[in-house]
Design an enzyme around this catalytic site. Structure first.
Site, mmCIF file in Angstrom:
data_model
loop_
_atom_site.group_PDB
_atom_site.id
_atom_site.type_symbol
_atom_site.label_atom_id
_atom_site.label_comp_id
_atom_site.label_asym_id
_atom_site.label_seq_id
_atom_site.Cartn_x
_atom_site.Cartn_y
_atom_site.Cartn_z
ATOM 1 N N GLY A 105 78.066 -10.938 -2.217
ATOM 2 C CA GLY A 105 76.750 -10.380 -1.896
ATOM 3 C C GLY A 105 75.732 -11.442 -1.540
ATOM 4 O O GLY A 105 74.528 -11.198 -1.598
ATOM 5 N N GLU B 104 86.631 -2.333 7.108
ATOM 6 C CA GLU B 104 85.258 -2.337 6.575
ATOM 7 C C GLU B 104 84.418 -1.235 7.227
ATOM 8 O O GLU B 104 83.645 -0.550 6.559
ATOM 9 C CB GLU B 104 84.606 -3.714 6.760
ATOM 10 C CG GLU B 104 83.215 -3.779 6.144
ATOM 11 C CD GLU B 104 82.868 -5.095 5.472
ATOM 12 O OE1 GLU B 104 83.753 -5.969 5.311
ATOM 13 O OE2 GLU B 104 81.696 -5.249 5.085
ATOM 14 N N GLU C 217 72.556 -14.421 14.840
ATOM 15 C CA GLU C 217 72.461 -13.432 13.751
ATOM 16 C C GLU C 217 72.054 -12.078 14.316
ATOM 17 O O GLU C 217 71.142 -11.994 15.140
ATOM 18 C CB GLU C 217 71.409 -13.921 12.746
ATOM 19 C CG GLU C 217 71.741 -13.608 11.330
ATOM 20 C CD GLU C 217 72.983 -14.349 10.841
ATOM 21 O OE1 GLU C 217 74.050 -13.712 10.773
ATOM 22 O OE2 GLU C 217 72.877 -15.544 10.528
ATOM 23 N N HIS C 218 72.738 -11.033 13.871
ATOM 24 C CA HIS C 218 72.499 -9.665 14.365
ATOM 25 C C HIS C 218 72.771 -9.568 15.864
ATOM 26 O O HIS C 218 72.199 -8.732 16.552
ATOM 27 C CB HIS C 218 71.079 -9.181 14.023
ATOM 28 C CG HIS C 218 70.906 -8.910 12.554
ATOM 29 N ND1 HIS C 218 71.296 -7.733 11.959
ATOM 30 C CD2 HIS C 218 70.417 -9.687 11.561
ATOM 31 C CE1 HIS C 218 71.020 -7.783 10.659
ATOM 32 N NE2 HIS C 218 70.499 -8.964 10.392
ATOM 33 N N SER D 68 91.865 -7.844 -9.308
ATOM 34 C CA SER D 68 91.035 -9.003 -8.963
ATOM 35 C C SER D 68 90.550 -9.690 -10.227
ATOM 36 O O SER D 68 90.096 -9.020 -11.165
ATOM 37 C CB SER D 68 89.809 -8.566 -8.152
ATOM 38 O OG SER D 68 88.913 -9.662 -8.047
ATOM 39 N N SER E 195 80.000 -13.529 3.218
ATOM 40 C CA SER E 195 81.160 -12.738 3.637
ATOM 41 C C SER E 195 82.352 -12.770 2.701
ATOM 42 O O SER E 195 83.498 -12.954 3.119
ATOM 43 C CB SER E 195 81.625 -13.164 5.034
ATOM 44 O OG SER E 195 80.900 -12.440 5.965
ATOM 45 N N GLY F 133 75.657 -13.077 1.439
ATOM 46 C CA GLY F 133 75.613 -13.282 2.886
ATOM 47 C C GLY F 133 76.660 -14.273 3.361
ATOM 48 O O GLY F 133 76.575 -14.791 4.475
ATOM 49 N N ASP G 23 82.238 -11.562 10.957
ATOM 50 C CA ASP G 23 82.683 -12.040 9.647
ATOM 51 C C ASP G 23 84.203 -12.156 9.576
ATOM 52 O O ASP G 23 84.753 -13.157 9.116
ATOM 53 C CB ASP G 23 82.184 -11.109 8.540
ATOM 54 C CG ASP G 23 80.666 -11.045 8.490
ATOM 55 O OD1 ASP G 23 80.013 -11.823 9.206
ATOM 56 O OD2 ASP G 23 80.146 -10.201 7.736
ATOM 57 N N ASP H 225 76.179 -9.714 16.843
ATOM 58 C CA ASP H 225 77.592 -9.317 17.024
ATOM 59 C C ASP H 225 77.760 -7.833 17.315
ATOM 60 O O ASP H 225 78.729 -7.447 17.949
ATOM 61 C CB ASP H 225 78.488 -9.799 15.868
ATOM 62 C CG ASP H 225 78.194 -9.159 14.529
ATOM 63 O OD1 ASP H 225 77.097 -8.579 14.356
ATOM 64 O OD2 ASP H 225 79.053 -9.248 13.634
HETATM 65 P P1 ADP Z 1 79.237 -10.363 1.188
HETATM 66 O O1 ADP Z 1 80.354 -9.995 2.097
HETATM 67 O O2 ADP Z 1 78.081 -10.959 1.910
HETATM 68 O O3 ADP Z 1 79.662 -11.207 0.031
HETATM 69 P P2 ADP Z 1 79.290 -7.534 0.708
HETATM 70 O O4 ADP Z 1 78.347 -6.616 0.022
HETATM 71 O O5 ADP Z 1 79.670 -7.256 2.108
HETATM 72 O O6 ADP Z 1 78.676 -9.006 0.566
HETATM 73 O O7 ADP Z 1 80.644 -7.628 -0.122
HETATM 74 C C1 ADP Z 1 80.610 -7.878 -1.498
HETATM 75 C C2 ADP Z 1 81.568 -6.942 -2.194
HETATM 76 O O8 ADP Z 1 82.930 -7.310 -1.867
HETATM 77 C C3 ADP Z 1 81.512 -7.013 -3.697
HETATM 78 O O9 ADP Z 1 80.511 -6.177 -4.200
HETATM 79 C C4 ADP Z 1 82.899 -6.520 -4.087
HETATM 80 O O10 ADP Z 1 82.993 -5.113 -4.013
HETATM 81 C C5 ADP Z 1 83.757 -7.076 -2.984
HETATM 82 N N1 ADP Z 1 84.377 -8.361 -3.359
HETATM 83 C C6 ADP Z 1 84.210 -9.556 -2.768
HETATM 84 N N2 ADP Z 1 84.968 -10.498 -3.368
HETATM 85 C C7 ADP Z 1 85.649 -9.879 -4.355
HETATM 86 C C8 ADP Z 1 86.606 -10.299 -5.344
HETATM 87 N N3 ADP Z 1 87.011 -11.557 -5.438
HETATM 88 N N4 ADP Z 1 87.081 -9.371 -6.183
HETATM 89 C C9 ADP Z 1 86.669 -8.084 -6.119
HETATM 90 N N5 ADP Z 1 85.791 -7.636 -5.226
HETATM 91 C C10 ADP Z 1 85.273 -8.508 -4.359
HETATM 92 MG MG MG Z 2 80.289 -8.530 3.647
#
Ligand code: ADP
Ligand code: MG
Length: 381
Positions: free
Chosen positions: A121, A159, A32-33, A66, A125, A123, A171, A35
């Protein structure tokens, strides 16, 4: 094509899609941390994925919808895509179009429909899954013939440069390159990859993933600060990256750095070692003995890197108290998910113990599931 995403695509975009692709979320076993320090990681892909049904457009428009979005189509012009112009969730897939075009790959427009069961959100990905699903679809729609690692790097570029998140490559590499039944060892400097077989069931074990369902806001700025701190420490030590610190040099390195940087260096150095130890254990069929390595990784993230929080610490403590062999927070930190290695019959009792500890602390119920190493991005229909 009987895929639900294909049917839903038709309802939104008014025609049948050319295909459906899926890209998984991931959970990192250890590393973790590391990469963004040119180090080592060992993730598995989750059974949860982002699916995308897609179809080419010949007018240069990118139309994104979506099932987890706001119920509207985001309609963009491929020519007009530049970092900063798409503020919503659509920035992740739009960024992939931009990254392909920027790298000189001949892509045009497309209609896309996304549906996902990757918790966002947490963790796990979901963002990389969203990007890698888009990249896999574009690769096939436009006959580009790019390899899985090439798709991952384009997704990471999206990203980093389009959305503006300075993440490392783990990720997207996990989402694009993982295989069924194996963890993915990745050397983030050389990009060497190795699929390390991981048959938890044969060892009488389960990997429990506990999503704490909290995400502390300070995470975004803190991530960039930690990354900058690691880069500063490497510079002060005269290294290209913290990966280059030999194990024997750790004590001397800590002595010549201010405490806040010494802590970061200690985490990265010991974490890279834990990845190597984990791989030795997996190769030697000693999966059950991984527990203490995972738990030591958590202590390092909590005490040295300081990215844990009350909820992830409580989940780890409650899991261990209920008999987990080892447990750690996973992902960037400041909330998100915890993994626990448990005996085959212990997954439910350990999950229940964590839930009960959360209730006593006044936290919302966490969500727990067991994860098996699953395939990376692919065409599914
Ligand atoms: P993680 O990658 O850990 O889930 P992130 O903050 O990096 O958290 O990414 C989450 C963001 O990705 C969400 O807030 C949204 O903007 C986007 N996201 C992920 N999956 C979807 C989805 N199925 N539809 C729309 N947006 C999505
Ligand atoms: Mg992410």
């Amino acid at each position: 094509m009987i895929d639900q995403a294909a049917t839903d695509f038709e309802a939104v975009h008014g025609a049948r899609p050319s295909g459906v692709w899926a890209a998984p979320g991931r959970v990192n076993l250890i590393g973790e941390h590391t990469d963004y320090n040119d180090g080592f990681v060992l993730p598995i892909a989750l059974p949860h994925s982002v699916k995308v049904a897609a179809r080419r457009r010949e007018d240069g428009r990118v139309r994104l919808y979506s099932a987890q979005g706001d119920g509207t189509i985001t309609d963009l012009s491929l020519d007009g895509l530049t970092p900063g112009v798409v503020a919503s969730w659509a920035g992740y897939p739009a960024g992939v179009f931009w990254a392909f075009a920027e790298a000189g790959h001949p892509v045009g427009g497309a209609d896309l429909f996304f549906d996902s069961d990757v918790p966002t959100g947490a963790g796990l990905s979901s963002s990389a899954a969203l990007e890698c699903a888009t990249a896999a679809a574009l690769n096939d729609l436009y006959g580009l013939g790019l390899s899985a690692p090439e798709l991952a790097l384009l997704a990471q570029r999206a990203e980093n440069a389009f959305v503006g998140v300075p993440c490392g490559a783990m990720d997207q590499m996990a989402s694009a390159c993982c295989t069924d039944g194996a963890a993915l060892f990745l050397d983030t400097r050389t990009r060497e990859q190795r699929h390390v077989p991981l048959d938890l069931a044969a060892a009488g074990l389960r990997l429990l993933v506990i999503d704490t369902r909290v995400k502390h806001d300070l995470g975004d700025g803190a991530y960039a600060a930690l990354r900058a701190g690691c880069e500063r420490a490497a510079e002060l030590l005269g290294l290209d990256a913290l990966r280059d610190l030999p194990p024997a040099g750790l004590t001397a390195a800590q002595e010549c750095l201010p405490d806040d940087l010494a802590r970061l260096v200690r985490h990265v150095a010991t974490e890279n070692r834990r990845v190597a130890e984990t791989i030795e254990h997996l190769g030697g069929d000693r999966i059950a003995e991984l527990g203490p390595i995972l738990t030591a990784g958590h202590a390092s993230l909590r005490d040295d890197f300081r990215v844990s929080c009350a909820e992830t610490d409580l989940a780890v403590e409650a899991a261990l108290a209920a008999g987990a062999l080892g447990a750690r927070m996973t992902g960037g930190g400041f909330g998100g998910s915890v993994i626990a290695l448990v005996g085959a019959t212990e997954a439910d009792p350990v999950a229940a113990a964590v839930r009960s500890a959360f209730r006593s602390a006044g936290y919302a119920d966490p969500v727990a599931f067991t994860a098996v190493p699953s395939p990376g991005a692919r065409r599914v229909a």
